[in-house]
Design an enzyme around this catalytic site. Structure first.
Site, PDB file in Angstrom:
ATOM      1  N   LYS A 181       0.823  -1.173  -0.039  1.00 35.79           N
ATOM      2  CA  LYS A 181      -0.062  -0.001   0.071  1.00 35.79           C
ATOM      3  C   LYS A 181       0.912   1.104   0.071  1.00 35.79           C
ATOM      4  O   LYS A 181       1.842   1.147   0.800  1.00 35.79           O
ATOM      5  CB  LYS A 181      -0.809   0.080   1.134  1.00 35.79           C
ATOM      6  N   SER A 192      -9.419   1.572   3.056  1.00 38.83           N
ATOM      7  CA  SER A 192      -8.708   2.245   2.097  1.00 38.83           C
ATOM      8  C   SER A 192      -7.578   1.536   1.446  1.00 38.83           C
ATOM      9  O   SER A 192      -7.061   1.885   0.569  1.00 38.83           O
ATOM     10  CB  SER A 192      -7.841   3.386   3.042  1.00 38.83           C
ATOM     11  N   SER A 204      -9.501  -0.739   7.384  1.00 37.02           N
ATOM     12  CA  SER A 204      -8.968  -0.597   5.985  1.00 37.02           C
ATOM     13  C   SER A 204      -8.398  -1.620   5.430  1.00 37.02           C
ATOM     14  O   SER A 204      -7.787  -1.576   4.234  1.00 37.02           O
ATOM     15  CB  SER A 204      -7.921   0.674   6.310  1.00 37.02           C
TER      16      SER A 204
END
Lengths: 472, 102
Positions: free
Chosen positions: A77, A150, A174
């Site tokens: 990420k 996210s 997330s």
């Protein structure tokens, strides 16, 4: 149905020289080239960097020095700092930032091949990647829907074989929510189990780093590598890292699993999702596992408490983006105060500004007691709910999300609706306990996911039950 | 809880964010809605409840404050937006025009 580890399968091929790490990396880079443009999963593909690591991995393998992850391609990420590799956090304010150091969790994957950085809501603030300055990541099952957030980029990459696994972060859900929306497995760890050093901070009393993969065994393998104390993150604990992989397959049959009625009585719970999760429970009952209805009475207060605590911590963490030390500076500012204001105004997106202002307000004199202190007290009540429940049951099963993936744009004009996407994941975040999201079927061709919660430091049991569920 | 435009302007100022008039309007509405939503916390009696700021029971974690050379000045300055002679360069703290007049 048996689900075998992708990492172990590739490990065997690499060790037996059926494929080289360079060839494997090239395969994955080719898949990214083919699939990424329609999914928008990768923010940056680091071809040169990846091939260099792969060459090094091949040398390690040839010398007999390979560890379990040597030569395995993965993605981060874009919230993890890697020395020399652009790290944006999905924000205009950090575009072009090249960190001078590498995150501890990334150091601990030493040997694995980092293919590139994947999409995230801006500074991880969102539940759909729609707040990313690079635009939303599409759901691999339906391009008109969100991948979740996210960690939407990482889950889409893992789901479509653009990476074997990924590291994400979970603050309010997330990792678990996007894993649910995109049909992969994802683990939120106990707060303090994995170092956050080098993972860009959002809400420090809640942020965790965890693995995303296609199988539970892969999650266990990665967790064994990244877990443990780190002097560079004072919130990590000096607790021994368990042998999570060896524990798999050894779930005690005399355990009792709790079914929290508040989660199943929620008005917005989709009937199809509910049925899939109830099917899982029925199958486990057939295997002789006991279930018990429990109550977590403060569940509905988790999201409101979360949206005071998180913005408050956000307003503090975001103060470092001042247009001076790194990132973006507004061009026409003539004095220092204007540099701050203009840079932050142009550099941050709507949701980040919303949270900074909300947090600034909640922490300001006269409102601190009414909002921040109140929310921290409610956080205690939510923790107590779990402590009480775990006196009666060993683990808890819930849906991971109340619905399947929503349409792109559907919740963008309604912050509260977007916040409620975390309704089943935020309570565990506030309590600092581990949570595992496991796919458990599809409704209208979209993935559904079951969540397993356990007491702090119960990652072994959580993964054990996850392994049983994924093979039902 | 309704947030007036004046309050939004004040918060934005404290948070060092410049807002246009339209944005002040937008955030005044949105932040009011969020505050209304979180107001449901007041349904709960929290008298005598200890606040939670840390969940694993760690208290103070100490380490020696020792200089290391893992990060060089040169490397750290590479991230900076503007530098001059090995230092960060920033705009003047006071209005430039006033300076020139003096």
């Amino acid at each position: 149905m048996k689900k075998s580890s992708m990492i172990l399968e590739l490990r065997k091929k690499l060790d037996q020289k059926k494929v080289s790490a360079v060839e494997l990396t090239q395969d994955y880079l080719a898949t990214i080239k083919k699939k990424n443009s329609e999914l928008n999963s990768f923010i940056s593909v680091e071809e040169e960097f990846a091939l260099k690591q792969a060459k090094h991995a091949d040398m390690m393998i040839a010398d007999g020095d390979a560890n379990i992850l040597t030569g395995i391609p993965y993605t981060l990420k874009d919230l993890f700092c890697v020395k020399g590799v652009e790290t944006t956090a999905g924000s205009n304010i950090l575009k072009g930032y090249i960190p001078p150091y590498t995150a501890t969790a990334v150091e601990r994957l030493n040997g694995a091949v980092m293919l590139g950085k994947t999409n995230t809501d801006e500074f991880a603030m969102g539940a759909s990647t729609e707040t990313s300055c690079f635009g939303p990541t599409k759901n691999p099952y339906d391009l008109s829907r969100v991948a979740g957030g996210s960690s939407g980029g990482p889950v889409a990459a893992v789901a479509t074989d653009m990476a074997v696994f990924a590291l994400g972060t979970d603050t309010g859900g997330s990792i678990r929510q996007p894993a649910a929306f995109s049909g992969v497995a994802g683990l939120r760890v106990t707060y303090g189990r994995v170092s956050r050093y080098g993972a860009i901070a959002m809400a420090s009393s809640l942020d965790t780093v965890g693995p995303i993969a296609k199988t539970v065994e892969d999650l266990a393998i990665i967790l064994e590598q990244i877990a443990g104390i780190d002097v560079l993150d004072g919130t990590t604990l000096d607790k021994p890292v368990e042998e999570y992989t060896k524990a798999l397959g050894k779930l005690k049959k005399n355990i009792t699993i709790g079914i929290p009625k508040e989660y199943f009585e929620l008005e917005g719970l989709d009937i199809g999702v509910q049925q899939k999760v109830e099917n899982v429970i029925a199958e486990l009952k057939k295997q002789g596992i006991k279930f018990k209805e429990i109550s977590l009475p403060h569940t509905k207060y988790a999201v409101p408490a979360y949206y005071i605590i998180t913005p408050s911590e956000v307003s503090s963490n975001m103060a470092r983006y001042d247009g001076i030390k790194f990132g973006y500076r507004a061009e026409n500012a003539s004095e220092l105060m204007e540099v701050y204001k203009q840079s932050r105004s142009a550099g941050f997106g709507d949701e980040v500004k919303r949270r900074i202002m909300l947090g600034t307000y909640a922490l300001s004199a006269g409102y601190y007691d009414a909002y921040y202190l109140k929310a921290m007290k409610v956080r205690t009540l939510i923790r107590n709910d779990f402590t009480t429940a775990f006196k009666d049951v060993d683990l808890i099963i819930t849906p991971t999300t109340p619905t399947t993936a929503f349409k792109i744009g559907e919740n963008m004009d309604d912050p509260i609706k977007m916040y409620l996407a975390d309704i089943y994941t935020a309570p565990a975040s506030l309590a600092g306990i581990p949570g595992l999201a496991i796919p458990c079927g599809e409704v209208d061709n979209l993935p559904v996911s079951v969540q397993i919660l356990g007491p702090q430091w119960s990652e072994s049991s959580v993964l054990q039950l996850g392994k049983v569920i994924e093979e039902l | 809880m309704e947030l007036s435009k004046a309050e939004v302007k004040k918060i934005a100022d404290l948070a060092r964010i410049a807002l246009t008039a339209e944005e002040v309007d937008k955030y005044s509405k949105e932040l009011s809605t969020i505050l209304e939503f979180v107001d449901q916390l007041n349904e709960l009696n929290t008298d005598g409840i200890e606040p939670t700021s840390q969940v694993t029971g760690l208290v103070n974690v100490w380490r020696k404050d020792e200089v290391n050379h893992e990060n060089t000045r040169e490397e750290m300055l590479k991230s900076a937006i503007e530098t001059a002679e090995d230092h960060l360069k920033v705009q003047g703290v006071f209005n430039v025009n006033e300076d020139e007049e003096k």
